[in-house]
Design an enzyme around this catalytic site. Sequence first.
Site, PDB file in Angstrom:
ATOM      1  N   GLY A  28      26.970  19.581  -1.155  1.00 31.16           N
ATOM      2  CA  GLY A  28      26.412  18.237  -1.190  1.00 31.16           C
ATOM      3  C   GLY A  28      25.252  18.047  -0.241  1.00 31.16           C
ATOM      4  O   GLY A  28      24.278  17.354  -0.571  1.00 31.16           O
ATOM      5  N   TYR A 176      44.691  20.278  -9.408  1.00 28.40           N
ATOM      6  CA  TYR A 176      43.236  20.326  -9.244  1.00 28.40           C
ATOM      7  C   TYR A 176      42.551  20.454 -10.602  1.00 28.40           C
ATOM      8  O   TYR A 176      41.580  19.733 -10.886  1.00 28.40           O
ATOM      9  CB  TYR A 176      42.846  21.500  -8.347  1.00 28.40           C
ATOM     10  CG  TYR A 176      41.346  21.639  -8.146  1.00 28.40           C
ATOM     11  CD1 TYR A 176      40.651  20.701  -7.388  1.00 28.40           C
ATOM     12  CD2 TYR A 176      40.644  22.697  -8.714  1.00 28.40           C
ATOM     13  CE1 TYR A 176      39.279  20.817  -7.194  1.00 28.40           C
ATOM     14  CE2 TYR A 176      39.275  22.821  -8.524  1.00 28.40           C
ATOM     15  CZ  TYR A 176      38.599  21.878  -7.772  1.00 28.40           C
ATOM     16  OH  TYR A 176      37.238  21.990  -7.593  1.00 28.40           O
TER      17      TYR A 176
END
Length: 338
Positions: A28, A176
């Site tokens: 990110g 997940y």
Amino acid sequence: MPRTDTDLTVPDLTGTRAILTGGSDGIGLGIATRLAAAGAELVLPVRNQGKGRAAVTRIRAAAPGATVVLRDLDLSSLESVASLGATLRAEGAPIHLLVNNAGVMTPPTRQSTADGFELQLGTNHLGHVALVAHLMPLLRAGRARVTSQVSVAAASGTMNWDDLNWDRSYDGMKAYRQSKIAFGLFGLELDRRSRTHGWGITSNLSHPGVAPTSLLAARPELDRDTDTPQVRLIRWLSSRGLLVGTARSAGLPALMAATSTEAEGGLLYGPGGFQHLGGAPTEQTLYKPLRDTEEAQRAWLASEKLTGVPFPTDPASDAQTGPVDEHDARLPHRDPAA
């Protein structure tokens, strides 16, 4: 010799307001730096303000003059998501780009969000769904492109409809996979519904392949006190340019999906190398679990119910403050005649 990272050209984003979750470290932070360097007014919603300030310092060192604003956001709290939505709506600035990048992966024991959801479902999927819903007026005003980060894990697995929250049993990896499948189904359904209802939003998916990030590293807040064997292997392979990507290259598919004039809604972008683990970003075939439109509709409706934040069905119910001319869109769009 280690592999040289692939790259892509990010267009001029001057005049674009971009929101990026999970931008304070890892993949990110690389995405954030590239967006800011291209001229975007970057809003970074972060859970840890200290990490956020450190990220802003690094971004401005790499991109002098960058416009970066921190905001508070904990995706594991629907109250926090609603608060950020209210803050941004009060500011009133249209959003032209939203990259839903933040996530958590495989806590060794089941953990819950502030609202009682299994942590991965609540953070990776439901928190982002609620964020998009709260920002709908601003996304529509900016004719936004929304890019949602999924995972190679979404290539297999299923929705555990009988126990979405994994209350009766818990498998970290299966949970997940489900969170990323649900998020992918949502991102694709967002694009379909935008076209149907005239929301003016373009929504697509990206995945980073495999790269050395903090997802599988030691994270005491997830009851993971040491690095996992998987992340040690990934670091070893990445440092030698073998099979997997790097933290830098892993951010390129999201950048392509979010900013490229060639990127389109309803598609998936990821690394083009062996098994899509690394390599140059490219369009990819949708994973099988993401192709069922009925499953996507079911995931959409379930997400609305769980978050308690509905999306409009009538364009007039979420009207913009005024008409938006196609030529006023900040982000480049592919010419249908090209």
